[in-house]
Design a protein around this motif. Structure first.
Motif, PDB file in Angstrom:
ATOM      1  N   LYS A 128      22.617  36.847  40.371  1.00 50.87           N
ATOM      2  CA  LYS A 128      22.863  35.989  39.208  1.00 50.87           C
ATOM      3  C   LYS A 128      23.378  36.777  37.996  1.00 50.87           C
ATOM      4  N   LYS A 129      24.292  37.706  38.260  1.00 50.08           N
ATOM      5  CA  LYS A 129      24.911  38.454  37.169  1.00 50.08           C
ATOM      6  C   LYS A 129      25.820  37.533  36.362  1.00 50.08           C
ATOM      7  N   GLN A 130      25.795  37.706  35.054  1.00 49.70           N
ATOM      8  CA  GLN A 130      26.595  36.843  34.187  1.00 49.70           C
ATOM      9  C   GLN A 130      28.022  37.349  34.040  1.00 49.70           C
ATOM     10  N   GLN A 131      28.236  38.620  34.314  1.00 52.99           N
ATOM     11  CA  GLN A 131      29.576  39.188  34.189  1.00 52.99           C
ATOM     12  C   GLN A 131      29.895  40.011  35.431  1.00 52.99           C
ATOM     13  N   VAL A 132      31.166  39.956  35.829  1.00 55.33           N
ATOM     14  CA  VAL A 132      31.600  40.762  36.969  1.00 55.33           C
ATOM     15  C   VAL A 132      33.012  41.275  36.700  1.00 55.33           C
ATOM     16  N   HIS A 133      33.215  42.561  36.950  1.00 55.86           N
ATOM     17  CA  HIS A 133      34.543  43.167  36.936  1.00 55.86           C
ATOM     18  C   HIS A 133      35.040  43.287  38.383  1.00 55.86           C
ATOM     19  N   LEU A 134      36.312  43.011  38.595  1.00 55.51           N
ATOM     20  CA  LEU A 134      36.966  43.335  39.860  1.00 55.51           C
ATOM     21  C   LEU A 134      38.097  44.299  39.548  1.00 55.51           C
ATOM     22  N   CYS A 135      38.050  45.488  40.142  1.00 54.50           N
ATOM     23  CA  CYS A 135      39.063  46.510  39.889  1.00 54.50           C
ATOM     24  C   CYS A 135      39.685  46.933  41.222  1.00 54.50           C
ATOM     25  N   ILE A 136      41.003  46.910  41.296  1.00 55.78           N
ATOM     26  CA  ILE A 136      41.696  47.374  42.496  1.00 55.78           C
ATOM     27  C   ILE A 136      42.511  48.604  42.127  1.00 55.78           C
ATOM     28  N   ASN A 137      42.164  49.721  42.733  1.00 56.65           N
ATOM     29  CA  ASN A 137      42.813  50.998  42.466  1.00 56.65           C
ATOM     30  C   ASN A 137      43.255  51.630  43.794  1.00 56.65           C
ATOM     31  N   SER A 138      44.493  51.347  44.204  1.00 59.17           N
ATOM     32  CA  SER A 138      45.537  50.745  43.404  1.00 59.17           C
ATOM     33  C   SER A 138      46.355  49.756  44.231  1.00 59.17           C
ATOM     34  N   LEU A 139      47.018  48.837  43.504  1.00 58.27           N
ATOM     35  CA  LEU A 139      47.929  47.918  44.181  1.00 58.27           C
ATOM     36  C   LEU A 139      49.101  48.665  44.797  1.00 58.27           C
ATOM     37  N   SER A 140      49.483  49.773  44.179  1.00 61.98           N
ATOM     38  CA  SER A 140      50.637  50.521  44.690  1.00 61.98           C
ATOM     39  C   SER A 140      50.377  51.055  46.094  1.00 61.98           C
TER      40      SER A 140
END
Length: 232
Positions: A128-140
């Protein structure tokens, strides 16, 4: 609930809260320390209400977690999940762990998507986290193995997932590896960009698309988890 921030004082003052559901492309030349910049943003955003999912196409999951541990983050309690797209490509049979889920390779977009979805469910529904980051390293790296149409469809799903979850997405792109059409296609999915350019022997960044006009360019240095800016 408040929005998100970059953890970079000068830019946060100019941008104000970044609204929930925002997706940003981080685009710049090779060797401009985008990996460290991304990790520092995640490090500085950690809070009891927050969580992060990092898709790593260049480093094994243990090394990504190790960076955070080196700077004093207790990864046993921090809600950070790594989708490791590297270890299995090296022929290593490492199993999934609580913090690291392995995809077979950067070309395995179905597998990567499944692992991201598992972390989303864990962070948002179970914890039940109120915030979430999604990071993709890397699209390249992903684009080296898949065509732009396939990657666009994949990204369309997860930028939409970030919006639906009131999250914040950051996606790294090497701007000298792709033609203008590829970059223009990708831009359609994003609300704005963190642009990076070389300035002599240093690098500068600005944010585009989040306010009525781009922020000024700021030369930056990364000192551990601190991102130090100087207006160019």
């Amino acid at each position: 609930m408040s929005g998100y921030s970059l953890g970079i004082k000068e830019l946060d003052e100019l941008l104000g809260d970044i609204r929930e559901g925002t997706n940003l492309m981080m685009i710049g030349p090779p060797m401009s320390r985008k990996d460290d910049l991304l990790d520092a943003i995640i490090f500085n955003s950690q809070s009891p209400a927050g969580s992060a999912i990092i898709v790593s196409t260049r480093e094994p999951g243990e090394r990504v977690l190790g960076w955070f541990e080196d700077y004093g983050l207790d990864t046993s309690t921090a809600d950070i999940g790594i989708v490791d797209c590297v270890t299995k490509t090296l022929g290593m049979g490492a199993a999934d762990t609580e913090k690291i889920k392995r995809a077979s390779s950067p070309v395995d977009l179905t597998g990567i998507g499944v692992k991201i979805s598992q972390f989303f469910e864990e962070m948002l529904i179970k914890k039940k986290k109120q915030q979430v980051h999604l990071c993709i390293n890397s699209l390249s790296t992903i684009l080296m193995y898949s065509n732009i149409q396939t990657v666009f469809r994949f990204l369309h799903v997860f930028t939409g997932r970030v919006k639906a979850a009131n999250g914040f997405g950051l996606y790294v792109v090497e701007d000298e590896m792709h033609d203008a059409q590829t970059i223009a296609t990708l831009k359609q999915l994003f609300d704005g960009m963190i642009e990076i350019k070389a300035v002599g022997d240093a690098y500068a960044m600005r944010v585009v698309g989040m306010t009525s006009k781009p922020t000024p360019w700021f030369e930056y240095a990364i000192e551990g988890t601190d991102i130090v800016l100087k207006k160019t």
